[in-house]
Design a protein around this motif. Structure first.
Motif, PDB file in Angstrom:
ATOM      1  N   MET A 330      22.947 -22.118 -34.180  1.00 20.93           N
ATOM      2  CA  MET A 330      23.921 -22.141 -33.185  1.00 20.93           C
ATOM      3  C   MET A 330      25.418 -22.900 -33.471  1.00 20.93           C
ATOM      4  SD  MET A 330      22.208 -21.782 -29.581  1.00 20.93           S
ATOM      5  CE  MET A 330      23.866 -21.615 -28.642  1.00 20.93           C
ATOM      6  N   THR A 331      26.331 -22.347 -33.151  1.00 17.30           N
ATOM      7  CA  THR A 331      27.557 -23.228 -32.862  1.00 17.30           C
ATOM      8  C   THR A 331      28.151 -23.458 -31.456  1.00 17.30           C
ATOM      9  OG1 THR A 331      28.926 -21.353 -33.263  1.00 17.30           O
ATOM     10  CG2 THR A 331      28.142 -22.479 -35.292  1.00 17.30           C
ATOM     11  N   VAL A 332      29.120 -24.435 -31.449  1.00 17.13           N
ATOM     12  CA  VAL A 332      29.718 -24.383 -30.002  1.00 17.13           C
ATOM     13  C   VAL A 332      30.441 -23.047 -29.596  1.00 17.13           C
ATOM     14  CG1 VAL A 332      31.564 -25.498 -28.682  1.00 17.13           C
ATOM     15  CG2 VAL A 332      30.342 -26.789 -30.368  1.00 17.13           C
ATOM     16  N   ASN A 333      30.917 -22.294 -30.443  1.00 22.65           N
ATOM     17  CA  ASN A 333      31.573 -21.144 -30.025  1.00 22.65           C
ATOM     18  C   ASN A 333      30.373 -20.229 -29.621  1.00 22.65           C
ATOM     19  OD1 ASN A 333      34.363 -21.498 -30.444  1.00 22.65           O
ATOM     20  ND2 ASN A 333      34.361 -20.520 -32.477  1.00 22.65           N
ATOM     21  N   ASP A 334      29.059 -20.220 -30.230  1.00 21.68           N
ATOM     22  CA  ASP A 334      28.171 -19.347 -29.869  1.00 21.68           C
ATOM     23  C   ASP A 334      27.605 -19.688 -28.387  1.00 21.68           C
ATOM     24  OD1 ASP A 334      27.788 -18.028 -32.099  1.00 21.68           O
ATOM     25  OD2 ASP A 334      26.526 -19.595 -33.015  1.00 21.68           O
ATOM     26  N   ILE A 335      27.706 -20.877 -27.926  1.00 22.46           N
ATOM     27  CA  ILE A 335      27.516 -20.902 -26.558  1.00 22.46           C
ATOM     28  C   ILE A 335      28.234 -19.986 -25.692  1.00 22.46           C
ATOM     29  CG2 ILE A 335      27.432 -22.631 -24.339  1.00 22.46           C
ATOM     30  CD1 ILE A 335      27.098 -24.885 -26.285  1.00 22.46           C
ATOM     31  N   ALA A 336      29.674 -19.856 -25.928  1.00 22.89           N
ATOM     32  CA  ALA A 336      30.375 -18.987 -25.217  1.00 22.89           C
ATOM     33  C   ALA A 336      30.024 -17.553 -25.184  1.00 22.89           C
ATOM     34  CB  ALA A 336      31.914 -19.405 -25.430  1.00 22.89           C
ATOM     35  N   ILE A 337      29.790 -17.224 -26.558  1.00 24.91           N
ATOM     36  CA  ILE A 337      29.581 -15.867 -26.821  1.00 24.91           C
ATOM     37  C   ILE A 337      28.295 -15.291 -26.203  1.00 24.91           C
ATOM     38  CG2 ILE A 337      28.969 -14.324 -28.811  1.00 24.91           C
ATOM     39  CD1 ILE A 337      30.947 -16.030 -30.643  1.00 24.91           C
ATOM     40  N   SER A 338      27.298 -16.152 -26.613  1.00 22.10           N
ATOM     41  CA  SER A 338      25.905 -15.743 -25.890  1.00 22.10           C
ATOM     42  C   SER A 338      26.116 -15.744 -24.391  1.00 22.10           C
ATOM     43  CB  SER A 338      24.892 -16.676 -26.296  1.00 22.10           C
ATOM     44  OG  SER A 338      25.263 -17.955 -26.064  1.00 22.10           O
ATOM     45  N   PHE A 339      26.829 -16.648 -23.626  1.00 20.09           N
ATOM     46  CA  PHE A 339      27.275 -16.602 -22.109  1.00 20.09           C
ATOM     47  C   PHE A 339      27.659 -15.260 -21.939  1.00 20.09           C
ATOM     48  CE2 PHE A 339      29.436 -17.154 -18.168  1.00 20.09           C
ATOM     49  CZ  PHE A 339      28.585 -17.663 -17.416  1.00 20.09           C
ATOM     50  N   ARG A 340      28.686 -14.997 -22.560  1.00 17.77           N
ATOM     51  CA  ARG A 340      29.530 -13.604 -22.495  1.00 17.77           C
ATOM     52  C   ARG A 340      28.413 -12.451 -22.441  1.00 17.77           C
ATOM     53  NH1 ARG A 340      33.708 -14.494 -25.279  1.00 17.77           N
ATOM     54  NH2 ARG A 340      33.022 -13.640 -27.163  1.00 17.77           N
ATOM     55  N   LYS A 341      27.733 -12.496 -23.686  1.00 19.24           N
ATOM     56  CA  LYS A 341      27.095 -11.376 -24.059  1.00 19.24           C
ATOM     57  C   LYS A 341      25.607 -11.289 -22.793  1.00 19.24           C
ATOM     58  CE  LYS A 341      27.409 -10.989 -28.986  1.00 19.24           C
ATOM     59  NZ  LYS A 341      26.839 -11.144 -30.136  1.00 19.24           N
ATOM     60  N   GLY A 342      25.193 -12.302 -22.472  1.00 20.93           N
ATOM     61  CA  GLY A 342      24.272 -12.366 -21.372  1.00 20.93           C
ATOM     62  C   GLY A 342      24.967 -11.699 -20.170  1.00 20.93           C
ATOM     63  N   ALA A 343      26.107 -11.999 -19.734  1.00 17.02           N
ATOM     64  CA  ALA A 343      26.645 -11.422 -18.403  1.00 17.02           C
ATOM     65  C   ALA A 343      26.954 -10.063 -18.624  1.00 17.02           C
ATOM     66  CB  ALA A 343      28.195 -12.520 -18.180  1.00 17.02           C
ATOM     67  N   GLU A 344      27.458  -9.737 -19.829  1.00 13.21           N
ATOM     68  CA  GLU A 344      27.632  -8.363 -20.167  1.00 13.21           C
ATOM     69  C   GLU A 344      26.600  -7.357 -19.915  1.00 13.21           C
ATOM     70  OE1 GLU A 344      29.184  -8.258 -24.404  1.00 13.21           O
ATOM     71  OE2 GLU A 344      31.107  -8.746 -23.526  1.00 13.21           O
ATOM     72  N   GLU A 345      25.179  -8.133 -20.366  1.00 15.18           N
ATOM     73  CA  GLU A 345      24.267  -6.988 -20.356  1.00 15.18           C
ATOM     74  C   GLU A 345      23.628  -6.752 -18.924  1.00 15.18           C
ATOM     75  OE1 GLU A 345      21.099  -8.968 -22.360  1.00 15.18           O
ATOM     76  OE2 GLU A 345      21.886  -8.623 -24.274  1.00 15.18           O
ATOM     77  N   LEU A 346      24.461  -7.701 -17.576  1.00 18.87           N
ATOM     78  CA  LEU A 346      24.129  -7.246 -16.317  1.00 18.87           C
ATOM     79  C   LEU A 346      25.118  -6.767 -15.686  1.00 18.87           C
ATOM     80  CD1 LEU A 346      21.856 -10.749 -15.796  1.00 18.87           C
ATOM     81  CD2 LEU A 346      21.020  -8.342 -15.942  1.00 18.87           C
ATOM     82  N   ILE A 347      26.205  -6.496 -16.359  1.00 21.15           N
ATOM     83  CA  ILE A 347      27.627  -5.844 -15.665  1.00 21.15           C
ATOM     84  C   ILE A 347      27.144  -4.627 -15.067  1.00 21.15           C
ATOM     85  CG2 ILE A 347      29.653  -4.572 -16.042  1.00 21.15           C
ATOM     86  CD1 ILE A 347      30.400  -6.670 -18.062  1.00 21.15           C
ATOM     87  N   GLY A 348      26.159  -3.834 -15.702  1.00 22.66           N
ATOM     88  CA  GLY A 348      25.765  -2.597 -15.073  1.00 22.66           C
ATOM     89  C   GLY A 348      24.887  -2.681 -13.826  1.00 22.66           C
TER      90      GLY A 348
END
Length: 499
Positions: A330-348
C-alpha cells in the motif's frame, strides 16, 4: 433451442414498479390517518413518536364530495412530482438524518472506508492464517471458519468477499475428504446467516432502522442472541452434513463435480498470506472502531452523520497502518484509490435507494397524515391483516420480504423500497416496527442462499462447478427449516414487544 429466462435488472424492475404505482394514482383515491404522539422508553430515556391511529383512516374528498383521485403527471414543472423525475426527486429527498440523501451519503462513505480496510488484506490474512493453523483438524476448521465468516456478515455485510475465499477453501475442504457443499456452507451460507441476524450491519440493519424510524443499533441484544442461535445451528448442521459426506463421499450431490478437485488438489502454501503485525493492528482498529460506534449510539444517540465519520476515521487509520507496515504494498495514493473503489462498488445500491424512494413519492410519500394512495393501500392491507393475530401478521411480513428478495436482492435497496411501507403497516396491525425490520433482515438474508438472482451465490456455485438446480434441491429443505425458526423469532419479537 430453449431460450434462457433472463431476470430483469433491479433498475428495470423498479422502473416498472414506478409505472405501476403511477397507474394506481389514477385508479385509487387518496386518504389519510389521524395522527397521535406516543412515548416510548429507550436506553437514553423516554422519547416521543408520531404514529397513525388504527381505524382512523378517511378518504380525501373532491368538490363533489366523492373520494379524491390525484393522478401523478408524466412531466411537471416547478419541481412538482412527476413520473419522469422519480430518480431525481428520490435522490434529493430527505436530509442528512435519513432517507434518501442521508442514507445515500452514508452508504458511499462506509463503502469507501471498508474499501480501505479490505485493501490492507488484513481480513484475508487473518482468515488464511487461521485455516493454516487448523489444517488437518476439521473439528476446529469447520466451526471456526463458519463463526468467523458469520461474524463478517453480521458486522459489515460480508458477501462478495467470500468469493475469493471460496476459490481457496473449497479445494482444501474437498482435499480433506469432504465436498464443495461443505465449503460453500463454511464461506457463504455463514455470511448470509450473519447478514440476516446482524445487530450492526451498516448496509442493511442501520439503513432499515433509519428508514423505519427506529433508533440505529436498537434491539441489539435480541439480535445478538438470534445471531448466536442461528450461527450455532449453522455450525451443527454443517458439521453433521460434513460427517456424513466424509463417511460416504458418494452421498454428496456434488460427488461427480468434485472429482476435479479431488484429482487436482494440492496444498499450495504460497496462497497463504502471512498474518503480520500490521494486520493485527488493522483488526484492533476495527474492534476499537466498532466499540466506539456502539458506545456512541447507545449512550449519546449517534446517528448517520456521526457513524459515517467514525467509519471514515476507521478507514483512514487502517490505511495509514497499511502504508507504514507495507501491507499489500500500500501507498498513500492507494488509500484514496481504495476508498474511491469501495464507494464505487456501492453506487448501484445508493442509486437504488433514491429510485426506491421515488416509488413512494409517486404514491404521495410516507406521511400517514397526508392524503396519499399509499395510505389507502396500507389501510386495505391492514384491513386484511387486522383479522389476524399480530404474530401472524409479523409472519406474513416475513414471508413477503422473503418473496420480494427474489426480485431485489440488494439489501440496502430492498430496505429503502419496502420499509417505508412495512413500518407504518406494522403500526396499524400492532406489530413493533423493530419486528418489521426483523422481517426484512431475515427475509432478505436467508433467501440470498437460494435465489438465482443473487450474483454472489451464482459466482460461488460456478467456482464449485455446481448447477443451481442441483443446489436448489439441497436448499429447499434448509430454507424451510430457516423459515420455521425465523418465524419463531418473529413471534417472540411480537410477544415481548421488541423495541
Amino acid at each position: 433451442m430453449k431460450k434462457k429466462i433472463r431476470i430483469p435488472d433491479t433498475y428495470v424492475i423498479i422502473f416498472f414498479v414506478v409505472i405501476f404505482a403511477a397507474i394506481l394514482t389514477y385508479l385509487i383515491p387518496v386518504g389519510s390517518f389521524t395522527m397521535e404522539k406516543i412515548q416510548y422508553a429507550t436506553e437514553a430515556g423516554m422519547k416521543t413518536r408520531t404514529v397513525p391511529v388504527p381505524g382512523s383512516f378517511a378518504y380525501a374528498l373532491d368538490e363533489f364530495g366523492k373520494p379524491l383521485i390525484k393522478g401523478v403527471p408524466i412531466f411537471a414543472a416547478g419541481g412538482d412530482m412527476s413520473i419522469t423525475n422519480y430518480i431525481f426527486e428520490g435522490l434529493v429527498s430527505g436530509d442528512k438524518w435519513g432517507t434518501a440523501v442521508g442514507i445515500i451519503a452514508f452508504i458511499l462513505i462506509t463503502g469507501g472506508a471498508f474499501g480501505i480496510i479490505l485493501k490492507t488484506k488484513a481480513v484475508e490474512a487473518g482468515i488464511l492464517n487461521m485455516i493454516k493453523k487448523t489444517k488437518g483438524s476439521e473439528v476446529l476448521l469447520i466451526p471456526l471458519v463458519f463463526l468467523l465468516f458469520s461474524l463478517g456478515g453480521a458486522v459489515f455485510g460480508m458477501g462478495e468477499e467470500a468469493i475469493p475465499f471460496a476459490m481457496i477453501l473449497i479445494p482444501i475442504v474437498v482435499g480433506m475428504g469432504y465436498d464443495s457443499i461443505t465449503g460453500i456452507f463454511m464461506c457463504y451460507i455463514s455470511t448470509q446467516i450473519g447478514f440476516a441476524t446482524s445487530w450492526m450491519n451498516p448496509f442493511s440493519v442501520a439503513i432499515a432502522q433509519g428508514v423505519a424510524g427506529v433508533p440505529v443499533l436498537s434491539g441489539a441484544m435480541f439480535r445478538i442472541a438470534m445471531w448466536i442461535f442461528f450461527t450455532t445451528f449453522g455450525i451443527v448442521y454443517t458439521m453433521n452434513y460434513a460427517k456424513k459426506v466424509k463417511a460416504n463421499p458418494e452421498l454428496s450431490i456434488s460427488y461427480e463435480t468434485d472429482k476435479f478437485f479431488r484429482d487436482d488438489f494440492k496444498a499450495d502454501e504460497s496462497e497463504d498470506l502471512e498474518f503480520k503485525f500490521g494486520h493485527k493492528l488493522v483488526f484492533l482498529t476495527i474492534f476499537l472502531g466498532m466499540s466506539w460506534i456502539i458506545w456512541g449510539v447507545v449512550l449519546h444517540g449517534y446517528y448517520l452523520p456521526e457513524i459515517a465519520a467514525q467509519f471514515t476515521i476507521m478507514g483512514i487509520i487502517s490505511g495509514i497502518i497499511g502504508v507504514i507496515f507495507n501491507l499489500n504494498n500500500m501507498t498513500v495514493n492507494d488509500i484514496a484509490i481504495s476508498f474511491r473503489k469501495g464507494a464505487e462498488e456501492l453506487i448501484g445500491a445508493a442509486l437504488v435507494v433514491g429510485m426506491a424512494k421515488g416509488i413512494v413519492l409517486v404514491l404521495g410519500g410516507v406521511d400517514a397524515g397526508t392524503p396519499t394512495v399509499l395510505n389507502t393501500v396500507l389501510n386495505s392491507v391492514a384491513g386484511i391483516l387486522s383479522h389476524l393475530h399480530a404474530s401472524l401478521s409479523a409472519i406474513a411480513m416475513y414471508f413477503f420480504q422473503s418473496t420480494f428478495n427474489f426480485f431485489v436482492v440488494s439489501g440496502s435497496g430492498q430496505a429503502a423500497l419496502t420499509m417505508p411501507i412495512m413500518a407504518p403497516l406494522a403500526d396499524l396491525v400492532g406489530v413493533p416496527r423493530q419486528v418489521a425490520v426483523l422481517a426484512f433482515q431475515l427475509g432478505d438474508g436467508f433467501t440470498n442462499m437460494f435465489v438465482p438472482t443473487s450474483g454472489i451465490l451464482m459466482a460461488i456455485l460456478g467456482i464449485a462447478k455446481i448447477e443451481w438446480g442441483v443446489w436448489a434441491k439441497l436448499q429447499i429443505k434448509f430454507q424451510g427449516v430457516l423459515f420455521l425458526l425465523g418465524s419463531i423469532f418473529m413471534v417472540i419479537g411480537v410477544l415481548i414487544n421488541l423495541q
